[in-house]
Design a protein around this motif. Sequence first.
Motif, PDB file in Angstrom:
ATOM      1  N   ALA A 173      42.198 -61.533   4.172  1.00 48.45           N
ATOM      2  CA  ALA A 173      41.951 -62.726   3.063  1.00 48.45           C
ATOM      3  C   ALA A 173      42.337 -64.108   3.620  1.00 48.45           C
ATOM      4  O   ALA A 173      41.885 -65.067   3.341  1.00 48.45           O
ATOM      5  CB  ALA A 173      42.632 -62.037   1.924  1.00 48.45           C
ATOM      6  N   ASP A 174      43.782 -63.872   4.183  1.00 47.50           N
ATOM      7  CA  ASP A 174      44.387 -65.338   4.683  1.00 47.50           C
ATOM      8  C   ASP A 174      43.180 -65.974   5.796  1.00 47.50           C
ATOM      9  O   ASP A 174      42.992 -66.905   5.716  1.00 47.50           O
ATOM     10  CB  ASP A 174      45.608 -65.093   5.204  1.00 47.50           C
ATOM     11  CG  ASP A 174      46.580 -65.189   4.202  1.00 47.50           C
ATOM     12  OD1 ASP A 174      46.469 -65.761   3.132  1.00 47.50           O
ATOM     13  OD2 ASP A 174      47.876 -64.745   4.701  1.00 47.50           O
ATOM     14  N   CYS A 175      42.734 -65.134   6.530  1.00 47.99           N
ATOM     15  CA  CYS A 175      41.970 -65.542   7.754  1.00 47.99           C
ATOM     16  C   CYS A 175      40.754 -66.130   7.120  1.00 47.99           C
ATOM     17  O   CYS A 175      39.978 -67.315   7.259  1.00 47.99           O
ATOM     18  CB  CYS A 175      41.737 -64.533   8.667  1.00 47.99           C
ATOM     19  SG  CYS A 175      42.902 -64.233   9.590  1.00 47.99           S
ATOM     20  N   LEU A 176      40.165 -65.234   6.180  1.00 50.69           N
ATOM     21  CA  LEU A 176      38.871 -65.744   5.243  1.00 50.69           C
ATOM     22  C   LEU A 176      38.987 -67.140   4.707  1.00 50.69           C
ATOM     23  O   LEU A 176      38.258 -68.010   4.686  1.00 50.69           O
ATOM     24  CB  LEU A 176      38.135 -64.748   4.800  1.00 50.69           C
ATOM     25  CG  LEU A 176      37.669 -63.521   5.242  1.00 50.69           C
ATOM     26  CD1 LEU A 176      37.311 -62.244   4.420  1.00 50.69           C
ATOM     27  CD2 LEU A 176      36.300 -63.659   6.230  1.00 50.69           C
ATOM     28  N   ILE A 177      40.114 -67.211   3.941  1.00 51.88           N
ATOM     29  CA  ILE A 177      40.378 -68.363   3.047  1.00 51.88           C
ATOM     30  C   ILE A 177      40.475 -69.494   4.094  1.00 51.88           C
ATOM     31  O   ILE A 177      39.929 -70.507   3.908  1.00 51.88           O
ATOM     32  CB  ILE A 177      41.741 -68.124   2.299  1.00 51.88           C
ATOM     33  CG1 ILE A 177      41.276 -67.151   1.276  1.00 51.88           C
ATOM     34  CG2 ILE A 177      42.004 -69.458   1.912  1.00 51.88           C
ATOM     35  CD1 ILE A 177      42.837 -66.731   0.746  1.00 51.88           C
ATOM     36  N   LEU A 178      41.233 -69.485   5.076  1.00 44.49           N
ATOM     37  CA  LEU A 178      41.379 -70.590   6.213  1.00 44.49           C
ATOM     38  C   LEU A 178      39.980 -71.077   6.703  1.00 44.49           C
ATOM     39  O   LEU A 178      39.445 -72.017   6.916  1.00 44.49           O
ATOM     40  CB  LEU A 178      42.309 -70.321   7.087  1.00 44.49           C
ATOM     41  CG  LEU A 178      43.698 -70.285   6.569  1.00 44.49           C
ATOM     42  CD1 LEU A 178      44.837 -69.577   7.501  1.00 44.49           C
ATOM     43  CD2 LEU A 178      44.186 -71.829   6.282  1.00 44.49           C
TER      44      LEU A 178
ATOM     45  N   GLY B 241      40.161 -70.830  16.839  1.00 42.88           N
ATOM     46  CA  GLY B 241      39.961 -69.390  17.701  1.00 42.88           C
ATOM     47  C   GLY B 241      41.050 -68.267  17.340  1.00 42.88           C
ATOM     48  O   GLY B 241      40.296 -67.127  17.326  1.00 42.88           O
ATOM     49  N   SER B 242      42.141 -68.629  17.133  1.00 45.41           N
ATOM     50  CA  SER B 242      43.409 -67.615  16.738  1.00 45.41           C
ATOM     51  C   SER B 242      42.810 -67.318  15.492  1.00 45.41           C
ATOM     52  O   SER B 242      43.096 -65.895  15.301  1.00 45.41           O
ATOM     53  CB  SER B 242      44.580 -68.298  16.857  1.00 45.41           C
ATOM     54  OG  SER B 242      44.794 -69.289  15.764  1.00 45.41           O
ATOM     55  N   LEU B 243      42.384 -67.822  14.601  1.00 50.48           N
ATOM     56  CA  LEU B 243      42.128 -67.500  13.193  1.00 50.48           C
ATOM     57  C   LEU B 243      40.889 -66.278  13.334  1.00 50.48           C
ATOM     58  O   LEU B 243      41.006 -65.135  12.373  1.00 50.48           O
ATOM     59  CB  LEU B 243      41.784 -68.253  12.128  1.00 50.48           C
ATOM     60  CG  LEU B 243      42.886 -69.159  11.642  1.00 50.48           C
ATOM     61  CD1 LEU B 243      42.474 -70.525  10.910  1.00 50.48           C
ATOM     62  CD2 LEU B 243      43.861 -68.271  11.020  1.00 50.48           C
ATOM     63  N   GLN B 244      39.848 -66.582  14.182  1.00 51.53           N
ATOM     64  CA  GLN B 244      38.916 -65.452  14.437  1.00 51.53           C
ATOM     65  C   GLN B 244      39.256 -64.380  14.868  1.00 51.53           C
ATOM     66  O   GLN B 244      38.938 -63.246  14.684  1.00 51.53           O
ATOM     67  CB  GLN B 244      37.881 -66.255  14.976  1.00 51.53           C
ATOM     68  CG  GLN B 244      36.878 -67.306  14.072  1.00 51.53           C
ATOM     69  CD  GLN B 244      36.076 -68.103  15.033  1.00 51.53           C
ATOM     70  OE1 GLN B 244      34.989 -67.369  15.146  1.00 51.53           O
ATOM     71  NE2 GLN B 244      36.174 -69.079  15.606  1.00 51.53           N
ATOM     72  N   ARG B 245      40.417 -64.417  15.998  1.00 55.68           N
ATOM     73  CA  ARG B 245      40.767 -63.190  16.783  1.00 55.68           C
ATOM     74  C   ARG B 245      41.669 -62.507  15.630  1.00 55.68           C
ATOM     75  O   ARG B 245      41.698 -61.349  15.553  1.00 55.68           O
ATOM     76  CB  ARG B 245      41.574 -63.732  17.668  1.00 55.68           C
ATOM     77  CG  ARG B 245      40.892 -64.186  18.863  1.00 55.68           C
ATOM     78  CD  ARG B 245      41.961 -64.419  20.459  1.00 55.68           C
ATOM     79  NE  ARG B 245      42.873 -65.148  20.060  1.00 55.68           N
ATOM     80  CZ  ARG B 245      43.019 -66.392  20.065  1.00 55.68           C
ATOM     81  NH1 ARG B 245      41.847 -67.255  20.731  1.00 55.68           N
ATOM     82  NH2 ARG B 245      44.273 -67.092  19.981  1.00 55.68           N
ATOM     83  N   ALA B 246      42.429 -63.111  14.993  1.00 53.66           N
ATOM     84  CA  ALA B 246      43.350 -62.572  13.884  1.00 53.66           C
ATOM     85  C   ALA B 246      42.388 -61.791  12.817  1.00 53.66           C
ATOM     86  O   ALA B 246      42.815 -60.567  12.618  1.00 53.66           O
ATOM     87  CB  ALA B 246      44.099 -63.608  13.039  1.00 53.66           C
ATOM     88  N   LEU B 247      41.328 -62.342  12.579  1.00 52.96           N
ATOM     89  CA  LEU B 247      40.360 -61.727  11.673  1.00 52.96           C
ATOM     90  C   LEU B 247      39.794 -60.424  11.996  1.00 52.96           C
ATOM     91  O   LEU B 247      39.782 -59.202  11.564  1.00 52.96           O
ATOM     92  CB  LEU B 247      39.327 -62.750  11.051  1.00 52.96           C
ATOM     93  CG  LEU B 247      38.275 -62.232  10.212  1.00 52.96           C
ATOM     94  CD1 LEU B 247      38.901 -61.546   9.105  1.00 52.96           C
ATOM     95  CD2 LEU B 247      37.161 -63.017   9.892  1.00 52.96           C
TER      96      LEU B 247
ATOM     97  N   ASP C 220      48.298 -64.469  16.091  1.00 54.40           N
ATOM     98  CA  ASP C 220      47.261 -65.423  15.979  1.00 54.40           C
ATOM     99  C   ASP C 220      47.043 -66.143  14.724  1.00 54.40           C
ATOM    100  O   ASP C 220      46.773 -67.179  14.503  1.00 54.40           O
ATOM    101  CB  ASP C 220      46.133 -64.607  16.296  1.00 54.40           C
ATOM    102  CG  ASP C 220      45.615 -64.528  17.759  1.00 54.40           C
ATOM    103  OD1 ASP C 220      46.215 -65.288  18.452  1.00 54.40           O
ATOM    104  OD2 ASP C 220      44.977 -63.506  18.138  1.00 54.40           O
ATOM    105  N   LEU C 221      47.367 -65.250  13.511  1.00 56.24           N
ATOM    106  CA  LEU C 221      47.260 -66.091  12.156  1.00 56.24           C
ATOM    107  C   LEU C 221      48.173 -67.282  12.194  1.00 56.24           C
ATOM    108  O   LEU C 221      47.887 -68.371  11.831  1.00 56.24           O
ATOM    109  CB  LEU C 221      47.764 -65.003  11.029  1.00 56.24           C
ATOM    110  CG  LEU C 221      47.723 -65.530   9.666  1.00 56.24           C
ATOM    111  CD1 LEU C 221      46.561 -66.162   9.136  1.00 56.24           C
ATOM    112  CD2 LEU C 221      48.118 -64.491   8.792  1.00 56.24           C
TER     113      LEU C 221
END
Length: 199
Positions: free
Chosen positions: A56-61, A29-35, A22-23
């Motif tokens: 961290a990557d998800c939150l930064i993005l 949507g995929s970043l929120q799922r990955a988080l 997902d990342l």
Amino acid sequence: VPEITAALDLDTLTHFGLALEDLNRRTEGSLQRALQRFRVVVKHYPDFIPALLGIADCLILLGHAGFPVLSPKEAIPEARAVVNKALSLAEDAGTKAAALTALGKIQLIFDWEWKKTEESFSKARSLDPLHAPIYHGLAHLFLVTGRWKESLEAIGQARRLSPSSPMLHGTYGWLLYFMGRYQEAIASCRKTTDLHPQF
């Protein structure tokens, strides 16, 4: 990587694998799922550094203008905390390099601390010169500091190290766009969407 994930139970390993997928899709949507999946991993394995850095990557993005889902005030304190934890836990050069790269992203995107950003990326590169995200970060740093030739060289190195990454292919076109090289940018981005139609 099998040796890194060997300590995870199968259910948690599944969450981690799906989080990575997902990342890499790079949609809101995929970043929120990955988080959420990375958080599940950390709940069961609080010191699992790849999941901390995934958070961290998800939150930064999700906290910057490209994906304005979270405000920086919401996203960045947690991102800093997990990166600092990863740095404190990191014992090998590759893991330290990954954590320093995440720190450099925060310094670049949210702090606008160009000197500190370059120091973080340079230290990471000295520890693991084959870590593609370092060069991805450097490409952005060199763009905003007017070193455009170095920017394109850095993204080229990132693409060589990770040739199947849609993000790195896409970033090359993005850099060309901000350099005013519009026709080249269009051609590059079309090539990216041909190679990665779901990206």
